[in-house]
Design a protein around this motif. Structure first.
Motif, mmCIF file in Angstrom:
data_model
loop_
_atom_site.group_PDB
_atom_site.id
_atom_site.type_symbol
_atom_site.label_atom_id
_atom_site.label_comp_id
_atom_site.label_asym_id
_atom_site.label_seq_id
_atom_site.Cartn_x
_atom_site.Cartn_y
_atom_site.Cartn_z
ATOM 1 N N ILE B 18 -18.375 -18.054 26.043
ATOM 2 C CA ILE B 18 -19.865 -19.037 25.500
ATOM 3 C C ILE B 18 -19.836 -18.468 24.586
ATOM 4 C CG2 ILE B 18 -20.107 -20.681 27.130
ATOM 5 C CD1 ILE B 18 -22.991 -19.028 27.400
ATOM 6 N N VAL B 19 -20.497 -19.362 22.717
ATOM 7 C CA VAL B 19 -21.157 -18.472 22.240
ATOM 8 C C VAL B 19 -22.345 -19.632 21.783
ATOM 9 C CG1 VAL B 19 -18.993 -17.745 20.999
ATOM 10 C CG2 VAL B 19 -19.427 -20.376 20.802
ATOM 11 N N GLY B 20 -23.551 -19.033 20.793
ATOM 12 C CA GLY B 20 -24.407 -20.155 20.120
ATOM 13 C C GLY B 20 -25.337 -19.931 21.610
ATOM 14 N N HIS B 21 -25.284 -18.858 22.588
ATOM 15 C CA HIS B 21 -26.789 -19.644 23.326
ATOM 16 C C HIS B 21 -27.592 -19.417 23.379
ATOM 17 C CE1 HIS B 21 -26.781 -17.944 28.018
ATOM 18 N NE2 HIS B 21 -27.800 -19.006 28.343
ATOM 19 N N TYR B 22 -28.387 -19.672 23.713
ATOM 20 C CA TYR B 22 -30.269 -19.840 23.473
ATOM 21 C C TYR B 22 -30.741 -19.503 25.272
ATOM 22 C CZ TYR B 22 -29.286 -20.512 18.690
ATOM 23 O OH TYR B 22 -29.221 -20.301 17.458
ATOM 24 N N PHE B 23 -31.505 -19.242 25.517
ATOM 25 C CA PHE B 23 -32.173 -19.593 26.669
ATOM 26 C C PHE B 23 -33.516 -19.186 26.654
ATOM 27 C CE2 PHE B 23 -33.075 -14.443 26.799
ATOM 28 C CZ PHE B 23 -32.008 -14.021 25.935
ATOM 29 N N THR B 24 -34.206 -19.397 27.493
ATOM 30 C CA THR B 24 -35.822 -19.569 28.059
ATOM 31 C C THR B 24 -35.438 -19.101 29.136
ATOM 32 O OG1 THR B 24 -36.675 -20.288 25.732
ATOM 33 C CG2 THR B 24 -38.225 -19.795 27.808
ATOM 34 N N VAL B 25 -36.018 -17.961 29.867
ATOM 35 C CA VAL B 25 -36.617 -17.350 30.928
ATOM 36 C C VAL B 25 -38.578 -17.011 31.215
ATOM 37 C CG1 VAL B 25 -36.640 -15.408 33.212
ATOM 38 C CG2 VAL B 25 -35.175 -14.951 30.932
ATOM 39 N N LYS B 26 -38.690 -18.500 32.506
ATOM 40 C CA LYS B 26 -40.093 -18.309 32.423
ATOM 41 C C LYS B 26 -40.446 -18.255 34.648
ATOM 42 C CE LYS B 26 -42.249 -21.741 30.862
ATOM 43 N NZ LYS B 26 -42.018 -23.234 30.586
ATOM 44 N N ALA B 27 -39.487 -17.005 34.453
ATOM 45 C CA ALA B 27 -39.815 -16.594 36.159
ATOM 46 C C ALA B 27 -40.524 -14.808 36.007
ATOM 47 C CB ALA B 27 -38.551 -16.148 36.314
ATOM 48 N N ILE B 28 -41.331 -14.841 34.957
ATOM 49 C CA ILE B 28 -42.762 -14.171 35.107
ATOM 50 C C ILE B 28 -43.813 -13.952 35.916
ATOM 51 C CG2 ILE B 28 -43.320 -12.021 33.590
ATOM 52 C CD1 ILE B 28 -41.092 -13.293 31.250
ATOM 53 N N ASN B 59 -47.451 -20.031 30.622
ATOM 54 C CA ASN B 59 -47.413 -19.606 31.507
ATOM 55 C C ASN B 59 -46.591 -18.159 30.237
ATOM 56 O OD1 ASN B 59 -47.742 -21.038 33.703
ATOM 57 N ND2 ASN B 59 -46.335 -22.469 32.793
ATOM 58 N N LEU B 60 -46.109 -17.230 30.665
ATOM 59 C CA LEU B 60 -45.003 -16.278 29.827
ATOM 60 C C LEU B 60 -43.759 -16.008 30.156
ATOM 61 C CD1 LEU B 60 -46.824 -12.757 31.645
ATOM 62 C CD2 LEU B 60 -47.426 -14.532 29.502
ATOM 63 N N THR B 61 -42.884 -16.421 28.677
ATOM 64 C CA THR B 61 -41.674 -16.751 29.125
ATOM 65 C C THR B 61 -41.028 -14.790 27.514
ATOM 66 O OG1 THR B 61 -42.086 -17.433 26.757
ATOM 67 C CG2 THR B 61 -42.435 -18.967 28.587
ATOM 68 N N LYS B 62 -39.619 -15.661 28.106
ATOM 69 C CA LYS B 62 -39.272 -14.086 27.566
ATOM 70 C C LYS B 62 -37.951 -15.148 27.228
ATOM 71 C CE LYS B 62 -38.974 -9.824 27.740
ATOM 72 N NZ LYS B 62 -39.753 -9.064 27.421
ATOM 73 N N TYR B 63 -37.652 -14.792 25.971
ATOM 74 C CA TYR B 63 -36.144 -15.860 25.574
ATOM 75 C C TYR B 63 -35.331 -15.395 23.922
ATOM 76 C CZ TYR B 63 -39.945 -15.722 21.899
ATOM 77 O OH TYR B 63 -41.154 -15.702 20.664
ATOM 78 N N GLY B 64 -34.999 -15.786 24.115
ATOM 79 C CA GLY B 64 -33.784 -14.806 23.051
ATOM 80 C C GLY B 64 -32.049 -15.807 22.840
ATOM 81 N N SER B 65 -31.379 -15.363 21.866
ATOM 82 C CA SER B 65 -30.237 -15.427 21.977
ATOM 83 C C SER B 65 -28.720 -14.622 22.006
ATOM 84 C CB SER B 65 -30.531 -16.984 21.121
ATOM 85 O OG SER B 65 -29.940 -15.772 19.292
ATOM 86 N N ASN B 66 -27.716 -15.146 22.042
ATOM 87 C CA ASN B 66 -27.063 -14.464 21.473
ATOM 88 C C ASN B 66 -25.575 -15.637 21.503
ATOM 89 O OD1 ASN B 66 -24.146 -12.532 22.507
ATOM 90 N ND2 ASN B 66 -24.636 -12.684 24.176
ATOM 91 N N SER B 67 -24.878 -14.965 20.047
ATOM 92 C CA SER B 67 -24.552 -16.115 19.675
ATOM 93 C C SER B 67 -22.828 -15.089 19.554
ATOM 94 C CB SER B 67 -24.416 -15.800 17.400
ATOM 95 O OG SER B 67 -24.574 -14.323 17.275
ATOM 96 N N LYS B 68 -21.938 -14.469 19.918
ATOM 97 C CA LYS B 68 -21.202 -13.640 19.940
ATOM 98 C C LYS B 68 -20.557 -14.009 21.253
ATOM 99 C CE LYS B 68 -22.301 -9.707 17.776
ATOM 100 N NZ LYS B 68 -23.392 -9.370 17.303
ATOM 101 N N GLU B 69 -19.398 -14.026 21.739
ATOM 102 C CA GLU B 69 -19.096 -14.643 22.717
ATOM 103 C C GLU B 69 -19.246 -13.556 24.288
ATOM 104 O OE1 GLU B 69 -14.619 -14.560 22.076
ATOM 105 O OE2 GLU B 69 -15.017 -16.600 21.595
ATOM 106 N N HIS B 70 -19.494 -14.686 25.731
ATOM 107 C CA HIS B 70 -19.812 -13.815 26.437
ATOM 108 C C HIS B 70 -19.462 -14.350 27.590
ATOM 109 C CE1 HIS B 70 -23.570 -15.763 25.091
ATOM 110 N NE2 HIS B 70 -23.891 -15.578 26.094
ATOM 111 N N THR B 71 -19.314 -14.589 28.946
ATOM 112 C CA THR B 71 -19.575 -15.011 29.756
ATOM 113 C C THR B 71 -19.830 -14.747 31.444
ATOM 114 O OG1 THR B 71 -17.676 -13.286 31.180
ATOM 115 C CG2 THR B 71 -16.384 -14.593 29.532
ATOM 116 N N SER B 72 -21.202 -13.692 31.078
ATOM 117 C CA SER B 72 -21.942 -13.799 32.170
ATOM 118 C C SER B 72 -23.520 -13.467 32.054
ATOM 119 C CB SER B 72 -21.881 -12.797 33.230
ATOM 120 O OG SER B 72 -21.846 -11.529 31.963
ATOM 121 N N PHE B 73 -24.751 -13.951 32.089
ATOM 122 C CA PHE B 73 -25.715 -13.765 31.520
ATOM 123 C C PHE B 73 -26.511 -13.505 32.516
ATOM 124 C CE2 PHE B 73 -29.685 -15.895 31.103
ATOM 125 C CZ PHE B 73 -30.532 -15.315 30.603
#
Lengths: 437, 265
Positions: B18-28, B59-73
């Motif tokens: 996948i590419v163009g991956h954006y995420f927000t983690v709210k588990a802190i 609530n605390l968040t950790k967020y970011g992105s990955n534009s390059k190809e990847h298969t896990s997160f």
């Protein structure tokens, strides 16, 4: 003036050529219409404009104070001036914006205030538009074309030049800019106001961008050009609504937004124009409280009048509304664009009964207003001049100070029996001249 | 005081890159009046940009992105938690933030059948919100049966009510719906419970300046077995992980949550 009238077809043909169109979605189909231009300008005298100017500045200042307060201390709620139901049940209130202070503390940079004038010449504010009010480009380009097709008209009349809107808008963007370029974000070619987005970008020397050109990295917003060069964005005049702006914060199905732009905004790294969450202040229910806001925040008496408004939420008002149902116009606070507006006297008994039941079940959802008998203004229909109802959208811009653009968008109803002037309902527009004397 | 140790691990696999991956983690989890978080560590795999923030609810968040190809997160959160005897949280701004927990949301909207059901709920206007929350919790607990596969993440309170089945999320939404029906401010909470498995959801009820935790899934008041992560109007404000990506991939997710009670002082 007669010369200008003779040029109607020429002006309209030019407007069509420039693509001055208005898109409407009806039954899921996109239809683009020309926005019909009427050559007879609405004229506002110097003193009258001076009065509107003072009133509008006061109103927008108070609305900006209100927004700042609502997303920080909520003093106006604590002090019992506005009941909390009207804040938190409003779909325009965004808890995601709580505690965010936008750059320079400005929420409503560009405010579109809709006014009407009654037959006794009193002006009334009908509605405040603080999210993404559109329409300034239409009188801008119409004036430009009229000046070209009928130069003499403009030599003979002393009219305030309205071609400074782009400079005002640019100054607004520059003032809030956090360091970087100015960008106008459009949802794209099939948006109702695409003409306006492209025109304003050109005139303000901003970059016209769609979401794919913009990216957030390490809490900064960047514009990526055709060359793959990245430029930091300091101010973004976004022409899409809050819920589509950031799919990571609001609607995740938005394909026209920029993921994580909220995070860059929260950290103060980009100015979003207008700020997010403004919908809570231009809600039809909150409208009732604007004169009270002026007294509360500015300690001044309101200069401009609201149309006499009743909130069925208050028992006393509910009684009045039920008693005078046929004389009032009822508005659903959740609707916009002229939808959800009904006149008490034009309803069948069944419709009336249905609405009264809804009113009793959800009093907060409605406001009722006295019907204002608008002044008729002249429009040209073929070779004839006929009277029609019209309103005026004034544009109020806030940077260090607040200023009113010396023009505005006058919209009229083409249907002689209708009071509804919204362009989405097929109305036309005219230029608005502010006279120098 | 109780000492707890927790880990929250989540791993995603994509069948094609996948590419163009954006995420927000709210588990802190963060320190509050009832819990103290120590030695917290948060790590994320396979990112290009990573930042920390807070949402509108605090609530605390950790967020970011990955534009390059990847298969896990994946993300991994661990730490220690001290839980105090007093199991409530003060509301510092009751007049500015309370009102948003009173109106129903899309998810907690009361259907006709629910209204009929709520009307028979033991509710006593003379009792405190805290006392009424007990009655309401018991009433909701009996209304549905715990069942893993009957509902999903987007099931509304009224859908779960019709099914008479659900998981912690559905219990919490129904209880919130009922509390708000009686004009009691209530919020949705995501957290972890002693043991191993998935994250848990419960309810906080406002009473005279304080928030009290109730767990309608287990029909008990929140105690030293619970570590709170986040709160909001309903589940949509508290989604542990939110993401967007481009790619024609199927995704699978493994979640491992483990909370051990280490001791009591």
């Amino acid at each position: 003036m007669n010369e200008l009238r003779k040029q109607t077809d020429v002006v309209n043909a030019q407007l069509a050529r420039y693509g001055v169109k208005f898109g409407i979605y009806k039954n899921n189909e996109f239809k683009e219409q020309l926005f019909p231009f009427d050559p007879i300008p609405r004229m506002i005298g110097k003193d009258e404009f001076e009065y509107l100017n003072r009133g509008l500045i006061q109103r927008v200042k108070a609305l900006n104070c209100f927004l700042k307060d609502i997303y920080s201390d909520c003093a106006i709620v604590k002090d019992g001036v506005v009941p909390e139901e009207f804040i938190y049940a409003s779909s325009g209130y965004l808890p995601e914006c709580k505690g965010i202070c936008p750059p320079k503390g400005i929420y409503s940079h560009i405010s579109g205030i809709d006014l009407v004038q009654s037959k006794d010449k009193t002006w009334y504010v009908l509605e405040d538009n603080l999210r993404v009010p559109s329409g300034a480009s239409y009188p801008m380009i119409a004036r430009e074309i009229c000046r070209r097709s009928s130069p003499r008209t403009f030599m003979e009349q002393e009219i305030a030049d309205n071609r400074d809107y782009a400079d005002l808008l640019k100054a607004v963007m520059d003032y809030s800019n956090t360091g970087g370029i100015n960008v106008i974000l459009t949802p794209g070619r099939y948006n109702a106001a695409f003409f306006e987005h492209s025109y304003l970008a050109e005139k303000t020397n901003s970059v016209l961008a769609v979401c794919n050109n913009l990216v957030v990295e390490d809490d900064y917003l960047y514009y990526i050009d055709y060359n793959n060069t990245k430029q930091k964005v300091g101010a973004i005049y976004r022409r899409i609504s809050d819920e589509f702006l950031d799919p990571m914060t609001f609607r995740e199905d938005s394909l026209i937004g920029i993921p994580h732009i909220m995070e860059a905004y929260k950290k103060g790294n980009v100015a979003i124009i207008n700020a997010l969450g403004n919908g809570v202040a231009d809600d039809k229910g909150i409208y009732y409280f604007v004169p009270k806001m002026i007294q509360y925040y500015l300690k001044e008496e309101p200069i401009l009048n609201n149309a006499p408004t009743y909130l069925p939420f208050y028992e006393k008002d509910m009684e009045y509304v039920l008693e005078h149902f046929d004389d009032l116009v009822l508005k659903d606070v959740a609707e916009a664009g002229g939808y959800g507006v009904v006149f008490g006297n034009s309803m069948t008994p069944e419709e009336k009964e249905k609405l009264i039941t809804m009113l009793k079940n959800e009093p907060r959802r409605f406001i009722a207003q006295e019907v204002i008998d608008f002044i008729d203004i002249e429009i040209q229909e073929g070779d004839e001049v006929v009277p029609r109802k019209a309103d005026l959208r004034a544009f109020v811009l806030t940077k260090e100070d607040t200023v009113v653009w010396k023009s505005g968008l006058t919209r009229f109803s083409r249907n002689p029996d209708s009071f509804i002037v919204n362009s989405s309902q097929g109305g036309g527009f005219k230029d608005t001249w502010v006279l120098c004397q | 005081m109780y000492h707890l140790k927790f880990t929250y691990d989540s791993q995603f696999h994509f069948t094609t890159p996948i590419v163009g991956h954006y995420f927000t983690v709210k588990a802190i989890p963060q320190s509050t009046d009832r819990q103290m978080i120590r030695n917290l560590s948060v790590s994320v795999d396979d990112y290009e940009f990573l930042n920390s923030g807070k949402d509108g609810f605090g609530n605390l968040t950790k967020y970011g992105s990955n534009s390059k190809e990847h298969t896990s997160f994946g993300f991994h959160i661990k730490g220690e938690c001290e839980l105090y005897e007093e199991q409530f949280e003060a509301e510092r701004n009751p007049s500015t933030f309370l009102g948003i927990y009173l109106p129903q949301t899309q998810v907690t909207m009361v259907s006709n059948n629910m209204e009929h059901f709520f009307k028979q709920c033991p509710f006593y206007p003379t009792e405190s919100n805290y006392q009424n929350a007990f009655h309401i919790m018991q009433y909701i607990y009996q209304a549905i049966t715990y069942c893993q596969n009957a509902t999903n993440i987007s099931t509304t309170a009224s859908e779960a009510f019709e099914l008479k089945q659900g998981v912690c999320q559905d219990y919490a939404h129904l209880m919130i719906s009922c509390l708000r029906y009686f004009k009691i401010p209530a919020r949705y909470v995501v957290g972890m419970m002693a043991g191993e498995g998935y994250s848990h959801a419960w309810v906080e009820v406002y009473d005279k300046g304080y928030w009290f935790g109730f767990d309608p899934t287990n029909n008990q008041e929140v105690d030293h077995q619970y570590i709170k992560i986040s709160h909001g109007r309903d589940y949509s404000d508290c989604m542990v992980i939110k993401g967007l990506f481009r790619g024609n991939a199927l995704q699978s997710q493994d979640i491992k949550v483990c909370v051990e009670i280490e001791g009591q002082e």
